[in-house]
Enzyme design. Structure first.
Site, short mmCIF file in Angstrom:
data_model
loop_
_atom_site.label_atom_id
_atom_site.label_comp_id
_atom_site.label_asym_id
_atom_site.label_seq_id
_atom_site.Cartn_x
_atom_site.Cartn_y
_atom_site.Cartn_z
N HIS A 1 30.30 41.49 35.87
CA HIS A 1 31.80 40.80 35.71
C HIS A 1 32.80 41.66 35.06
CE1 HIS A 1 30.50 37.54 38.31
NE2 HIS A 1 29.24 37.61 37.95
N ASP B 1 36.56 42.12 36.16
CA ASP B 1 37.66 41.83 35.46
C ASP B 1 38.62 43.06 35.37
OD1 ASP B 1 36.30 39.35 35.33
OD2 ASP B 1 35.73 39.32 33.21
N ASN C 1 31.05 43.25 41.46
CA ASN C 1 30.72 42.27 40.46
C ASN C 1 28.97 42.43 40.44
OD1 ASN C 1 32.99 41.18 38.94
ND2 ASN C 1 33.31 39.83 40.63
N ASP D 1 40.01 36.91 43.82
CA ASP D 1 40.62 38.29 44.02
C ASP D 1 41.97 38.40 45.13
OD1 ASP D 1 39.53 37.76 46.44
OD2 ASP D 1 38.35 39.36 46.67
N ASP E 1 44.14 40.70 49.23
CA ASP E 1 42.99 40.25 48.56
C ASP E 1 41.93 41.66 48.54
OD1 ASP E 1 41.23 40.58 50.97
OD2 ASP E 1 41.63 38.41 51.37
#
Length: 344
Positions: free
Chosen positions: A224, A228, A219, A254, A211
């Site tokens: 965001h 992404d 973010n 994530d 992760d």
């Protein structure tokens, strides 16, 4: 025609495909028209071609299956445009057709095969090398058979579309929409298959849990869209690190998992995650854990054994490698040697 009704009824009930329907119909049509050859064609207007799909040859004229003729040169086009479905003298009616001269056609009759919405699919034809009159009822039989074939084509097209939609839905249900990686459900379906392959080959199964630390801050600070892009970069680099037999999935926001057969993972799995391009790089930390699972310690449930205990806790740059008892310490290398990076 009445003598053909029992056979026609049997054909309509038992035919499961276009070919199974068409071949008996061509044979019956030949009996009705008394012409040498009966055949079904498919018209490919985008490529301006006509394809002979199925034929029934009973006389001197032989219409070959698989024949492809330029649409502009066909008798079928001329018959449709002139609204003249039958001629006993092809030379007088359409003497400019090179295909007709090459095949030696003299008598010709056809009916368009249309789908229920009216689209032209092809033609149902009968032809002979000599002049012949059409028996009573032959034209009506030809049109009836053309309609039956059109309905069968429509059913098969609908079935193909349904199968394609079902396949797309199945793929959608197993795919992460953002990264294109398999999702958690796909991972749970794949694990039992990997267990079985490893069991058969006498090998272990390698799992890596990854992760991204600080992902929320990316973010928050950059939006965001930047987050992404980072996730998509991670996905691409994980795919580049996989061997043919390996598997990678995104199982959470994530969180990623890599699975492969042991005892060693590909050297390419140590490549740095980096998204080239203009702009400034955005980096985040990563936490991860890995395990090499010997054959005798794998569970058959499809759930990754000890999933929770193999996950490393959050924190920038923190990582931990956890090994099952008796698993070789050299069997797995962490797939992320440096922090994942994307460019804004």
């Amino acid at each position: 025609m009445e003598s053909l009704l029992p056979r026609l009824s049997h054909t309509l009930v038992h035919a499961k495909s276009l070919e199974e329907l068409t071949r008996p119909l061509l044979d019956m049509l030949q009996q009705v028209t008394k012409l040498d050859s009966t055949y079904l064609t498919r018209i490919d207007l985008p490529h301006s071609q006509q394809h002979v799909l199925y034929t029934c040859n009973r006389g001197r004229l032989e219409m070959p299956e698989g024949l492809v003729v330029p649409w502009q040169d066909t008798l079928c086009r001329r018959a449709l445009e002139d609204r003249q479905p039958y001629t006993a003298d092809v030379v007088s009616s359409w003497g400019d057709s090179e295909a007709a001269r090459a095949l030696g056609l003299h008598t010709y009759v056809s009916a368009p095969v249309r789908l229920p919405q009216g689209q032209l699919y092809g033609t149902l034809c009968a032809a002979s090398g000599v002049e012949q009159a059409m028996p009573d009822g032959a034209m009506a039989t030809l049109e009836l058979f053309a309609g039956l074939i059109g309905q069968q084509v429509e059913r098969e097209l609908l079935l193909q579309e349904l199968q394609q939609r079902n396949l797309e839905l199945a793929n959608y249900a197993l795919t992460d929409a953002l990264t294109g990686l398999p999702n958690r459900h796909a991972l749970m379906e794949e694990l039992p298959r990997m267990w079985s392959r490893a069991e058969r080959d006498g090998r272990s199964v390698l799992l890596a849990f990854i992760d991204l630390d600080g992902f929320k801050q990316i973010n928050d600070q950059h939006g965001h869209e930047a987050g992404d892009q980072l996730l998509q970069t991670v996905a691409r680099q994980l795919l580049n690190a996989l061997r043919d037999s390996d598997f990678a999935a995104r199982i959470g926001g994530d969180e990623f998992v890599m699975v492969g057969t042991g005892p060693e993972i590909s050297q390419s799995a140590t490549q740095v995650l980096y998204a080239p391009g203009a702009g400034h790089p955005v980096r985040c930390g990563r936490s991860g854990g890995s395990a090499a699972l010997p054959r005798r310690q794998r569970r058959r449930s499809g759930r990754a054994p000890g999933t929770d205990q193999h996950r490393a806790g959050p924190g920038p740059g923190r990582r931990r490698h956890v090994r099952e008892q008796n698993a070789p310490s050299h069997a797995f290398r962490h797939p992320l040697r440096s922090c994942p990076t994307t460019t804004l």
